[in-house]
Structures are given as structure tokens and as C-alpha cells.
Write a protein that holds these residues in place. Structure first.
Motif, PDB file in Angstrom:
ATOM      1  N   ILE A   1       0.843  -1.191   0.000  1.00  0.00           N
ATOM      2  CA  ILE A   1       0.000   0.000   0.000  1.00  0.00           C
ATOM      3  C   ILE A   1       0.879   1.242   0.000  1.00  0.00           C
ATOM      4  O   ILE A   1       1.760   1.395   0.844  1.00  0.00           O
ATOM      5  CB  ILE A   1      -0.907   0.017   1.245  1.00  0.00           C
ATOM      6  CG1 ILE A   1      -1.625  -1.324   1.389  1.00  0.00           C
ATOM      7  CG2 ILE A   1      -1.899   1.155   1.161  1.00  0.00           C
ATOM      8  CD1 ILE A   1      -2.286  -1.503   2.734  1.00  0.00           C
ATOM      9  N   ALA A   2       0.641   2.165  -0.939  1.00  0.00           N
ATOM     10  CA  ALA A   2       1.396   3.411  -1.031  1.00  0.00           C
ATOM     11  C   ALA A   2       0.660   4.517  -0.289  1.00  0.00           C
ATOM     12  O   ALA A   2      -0.558   4.680  -0.440  1.00  0.00           O
ATOM     13  CB  ALA A   2       1.608   3.800  -2.486  1.00  0.00           C
TER      14      ALA A   2
ATOM     15  N   LEU B   1      -3.419   2.472  -3.190  1.00  0.00           N
ATOM     16  CA  LEU B   1      -3.039   3.856  -2.896  1.00  0.00           C
ATOM     17  C   LEU B   1      -4.037   4.439  -1.911  1.00  0.00           C
ATOM     18  O   LEU B   1      -5.252   4.348  -2.104  1.00  0.00           O
ATOM     19  CB  LEU B   1      -3.029   4.681  -4.179  1.00  0.00           C
ATOM     20  CG  LEU B   1      -2.740   6.176  -4.049  1.00  0.00           C
ATOM     21  CD1 LEU B   1      -1.308   6.402  -3.550  1.00  0.00           C
ATOM     22  CD2 LEU B   1      -2.949   6.881  -5.393  1.00  0.00           C
ATOM     23  N   VAL B   2      -3.524   5.062  -0.851  1.00  0.00           N
ATOM     24  CA  VAL B   2      -4.375   5.663   0.176  1.00  0.00           C
ATOM     25  C   VAL B   2      -4.328   7.183   0.056  1.00  0.00           C
ATOM     26  O   VAL B   2      -3.258   7.771  -0.117  1.00  0.00           O
ATOM     27  CB  VAL B   2      -3.910   5.239   1.583  1.00  0.00           C
ATOM     28  CG1 VAL B   2      -4.634   6.038   2.660  1.00  0.00           C
ATOM     29  CG2 VAL B   2      -4.161   3.752   1.787  1.00  0.00           C
TER      30      VAL B   2
ATOM     31  N   SER C   1       6.140  12.163  -0.924  1.00  0.00           N
ATOM     32  CA  SER C   1       5.086  13.058  -1.399  1.00  0.00           C
ATOM     33  C   SER C   1       3.975  12.225  -2.013  1.00  0.00           C
ATOM     34  O   SER C   1       4.163  11.036  -2.321  1.00  0.00           O
ATOM     35  CB  SER C   1       5.625  14.041  -2.446  1.00  0.00           C
ATOM     36  OG  SER C   1       5.998  13.349  -3.629  1.00  0.00           O
ATOM     37  N   PHE C   2       2.814  12.861  -2.229  1.00  0.00           N
ATOM     38  CA  PHE C   2       1.718  12.115  -2.838  1.00  0.00           C
ATOM     39  C   PHE C   2       2.045  11.780  -4.288  1.00  0.00           C
ATOM     40  O   PHE C   2       1.638  10.726  -4.798  1.00  0.00           O
ATOM     41  CB  PHE C   2       0.409  12.900  -2.770  1.00  0.00           C
ATOM     42  CG  PHE C   2      -0.780  12.084  -3.222  1.00  0.00           C
ATOM     43  CD1 PHE C   2      -1.401  11.195  -2.360  1.00  0.00           C
ATOM     44  CD2 PHE C   2      -1.247  12.181  -4.528  1.00  0.00           C
ATOM     45  CE1 PHE C   2      -2.475  10.413  -2.787  1.00  0.00           C
ATOM     46  CE2 PHE C   2      -2.320  11.412  -4.956  1.00  0.00           C
ATOM     47  CZ  PHE C   2      -2.927  10.526  -4.078  1.00  0.00           C
ATOM     48  N   GLU C   3       2.788  12.671  -4.975  1.00  0.00           N
ATOM     49  CA  GLU C   3       3.181  12.396  -6.347  1.00  0.00           C
ATOM     50  C   GLU C   3       3.981  11.097  -6.434  1.00  0.00           C
ATOM     51  O   GLU C   3       3.791  10.291  -7.347  1.00  0.00           O
ATOM     52  CB  GLU C   3       4.001  13.559  -6.906  1.00  0.00           C
ATOM     53  CG  GLU C   3       3.196  14.811  -7.224  1.00  0.00           C
ATOM     54  CD  GLU C   3       2.956  15.670  -6.001  1.00  0.00           C
ATOM     55  OE1 GLU C   3       3.416  15.265  -4.903  1.00  0.00           O
ATOM     56  OE2 GLU C   3       2.313  16.729  -6.137  1.00  0.00           O
ATOM     57  N   GLN C   4       4.874  10.886  -5.464  1.00  0.00           N
ATOM     58  CA  GLN C   4       5.670   9.660  -5.442  1.00  0.00           C
ATOM     59  C   GLN C   4       4.797   8.436  -5.155  1.00  0.00           C
ATOM     60  O   GLN C   4       4.964   7.380  -5.772  1.00  0.00           O
ATOM     61  CB  GLN C   4       6.776   9.778  -4.395  1.00  0.00           C
ATOM     62  CG  GLN C   4       7.830  10.820  -4.728  1.00  0.00           C
ATOM     63  CD  GLN C   4       8.852  10.980  -3.622  1.00  0.00           C
ATOM     64  OE1 GLN C   4       8.763  10.343  -2.576  1.00  0.00           O
ATOM     65  NE2 GLN C   4       9.839  11.839  -3.849  1.00  0.00           N
ATOM     66  N   ALA C   5       3.867   8.595  -4.217  1.00  0.00           N
ATOM     67  CA  ALA C   5       2.967   7.491  -3.888  1.00  0.00           C
ATOM     68  C   ALA C   5       2.083   7.146  -5.087  1.00  0.00           C
ATOM     69  O   ALA C   5       1.865   5.968  -5.403  1.00  0.00           O
ATOM     70  CB  ALA C   5       2.107   7.859  -2.684  1.00  0.00           C
TER      71      ALA C   5
END
Length: 278
Positions: free
Chosen positions: A149-150, A196-197, A180-184
Motif C-alpha cells: 500500500i502506497a 493507494l491511500v 510526497s503524494f506524487e511519489q505514492a
């Protein structure tokens, strides 16, 4: 060729009138800029994530949080200065006085005694879980997706995720905490992570960009309410003015209209009614 004095004079008057109009417009614009710069600055911290806080093609900050903050500051008599900060350092920036106000902060009972001054919550949403359209998963507890899970490191979503996993299984599932969210999001889109959360509004945007590729689980981590948080040493008058502006914007429907502009599916404004806060 004879020179027509009457026509020449009329042209001169017309040109003079146009020149005066242009000058008046320029003076008015300059006066507006002077008035704006004369307003006291309010340093507002937030973390970059679409569609709430990000930069447009001109390099200017935009998004749901930005527009709500700008309108609130306009009504309260402040000049907003946006400061981009890492997700995991939001509260530290506020406590250290690097910013005056933390926008999009979680307003809930757990933070009631943290010493911050909170405005009324202006937005409500769920922390959701995005998976592949063909994934057999239905709940977090029996997540079978490969790659784990990212989630964003240091975020409230990560905290909720780990608490939920530990409480239900007693063991830590494969969680990828990204900077960061971009990486996730990238880790999820490229298949390095199976889930993805994030905020449901953000996840809906991803589903909109990749139609028929992903779906959200009915299982939600938590319903959240977002407010603006001010440091305990911040002038209470400033906090009260912004709080008053947010309340007015909610009552008038301004917050709802701003949110609809950025929600591709128009799935709901997420606006919190007065009296519904935790």
C-alpha cells in the motif's frame, strides 16, 4: 488640401479622452496593487497535492485550498502568502512560527487540546483506498494486491492506515511510505504498489484521468474534517477574522462552488454544515 479645424479639434478631444481613460485605468490598477501590498501578510502553509494545492502553468499556486484561503483573506483584510511545506512537517512549521496558519489541517477530537486555534471546518471527506479495477480486494484487512500500500510519509492518512492495520491484524502489512503524494501515486500507477491511500477527492481525479482502470474500495479509513489552524501565539483577532470569513463563505455556498470547480465527477461538495464538526 484644406485642414478642417473642427474635425481636427474633435479628433484631438477624442484622443485626449481616450488617453485620460487609459491613465485612469492604469492609476486604478496601481492603486489596487498598492492597497493589496499594504494589507498585512498572512503566511499560509500547505502541502502540494492536486486538486487542493499546486502550481499552475504560470507557476502560481492554485487549487481548492488556495481559492478558499484567498477569498477568506480578502474578506478578512489580509494578503495571503503561500508557503509549500512537506506533509510530515506541517505542525512543526506552525509551532516554530515559520507560518501563521496551517490550511487543510485535520480538525478532530484528537487535536482538540493541542493548543492550536481552529477555524470552523470548511470541508469534509473520506480517506479512501484505490486499487486496480480488476483487483479482488474489498477491504483493507484482506488486501491481496501485490506490492503493498502506497501512502504519504508523515501524513495523517499514514497514521490512520497503520493504526487500522495494527488493530485488525496485529502485524504490519507491506506499507510504502513515500515522501510526497506524487511519489505514492507514481508507485501505484506503475504497479510498484497494489493500493493507494488518500483523500477521496484526489483519488476520484486519478480515476477520471485513467477511466476504467481503477476503483475505490467501499471500505474507508476515516471521515475527516479540515480547518485552518493557527498557532497558539498568533493574534487571536486574526484567527477570529478568518473563522468569520469561512463561516460566511459556507453559508453563502461559496465554499461549495469552489469545490465543484475542481471535482471532475461532481460527486459532492464535501462541505461541512455548522454543528457537524467532531
Amino acid at each position: 488640401m484644406k485642414f478642417n479645424i473642427r474635425k481636427g479639434f474633435s479628433a484631438f478631444v477624442l484622443f485626449g479622452g481616450m488617453l485620460c481613460t487609459l491613465c485612469a485605468c492604469q492609476y486604478a490598477e496601481n492603486d489596487k496593487k498598492t492597497a493589496d501590498t499594504a494589507l498585512p501578510e498572512l503566511k499560509i502553509g500547505d502541502s502540494r497535492i492536486r486538486p487542493f494545492f499546486y502550481k499552475d502553468e504560470n507557476g502560481d499556486y492554485t487549487g481548492i485550498d488556495v481559492e478558499i484561503a484567498q477569498e477568506a483573506c480578502k474578506r478578512a483584510g489580509y494578503q495571503p502568502v503561500f508557503v509549500e511545506i512537506p506533509s510530515g512537517e506541517k505542525e512543526q512549521y506552525l509551532k516554530n512560527g515559520k507560518i501563521d496558519c496551517l490550511w487543510a489541517a485535520y480538525a478532530n477530537k484528537e487535536l482538540a487540546d493541542d493548543g492550536f486555534q481552529w477555524t470552523e471546518a470548511y470541508r469534509e471527506s473520506n480517506i479512501g483506498i484505490l486499487v486496480d479495477e480488476n483487483s479482488p480486494d474489498d477491504r483493507l484487512e484482506n488486501l491481496k494486491s501485490n506490492g503493498g500500500i502506497a501512502v504519504v510519509a508523515g501524513s495523517k492518512a499514514e497514521e490512520m492506515l497503520l493504526q487500522r492495520i495494527h488493530k485488525s491484524t496485529g502485524e504490519k502489512q507491506n506499507v510504502y511510505s513515500c515522501g510526497s503524494f506524487e511519489q505514492a501515486e507514481t508507485a501505484f500507477i506503475k504497479g510498484y504498489a497494489g493500493a493507494l491511500v488518500g483523500d477521496e477527492v484526489v483519488l476520484r481525479q486519478i480515476m477520471h484521468e485513467y477511466p476504467d482502470s481503477y476503483r475505490m474500495l467501499d471500505d474507508k479509513l476515516k471521515k475527516i474534517q479540515l480547518s485552518a489552524a493557527f498557532g497558539k501565539d498568533t493574534d487571536p483577532v486574526c484567527w477570529q477574522k478568518i473563522d468569520k470569513a469561512v463561516r460566511e463563505m459556507k453559508q453563502e455556498g461559496t465554499v461549495s462552488e469552489i469545490m465543484k470547480k475542481y471535482d471532475p465527477d461532481k460527486a459532492g461538495t464535501g462541505e461541512v454544515d455548522s454543528g457537524e464538526q467532531e
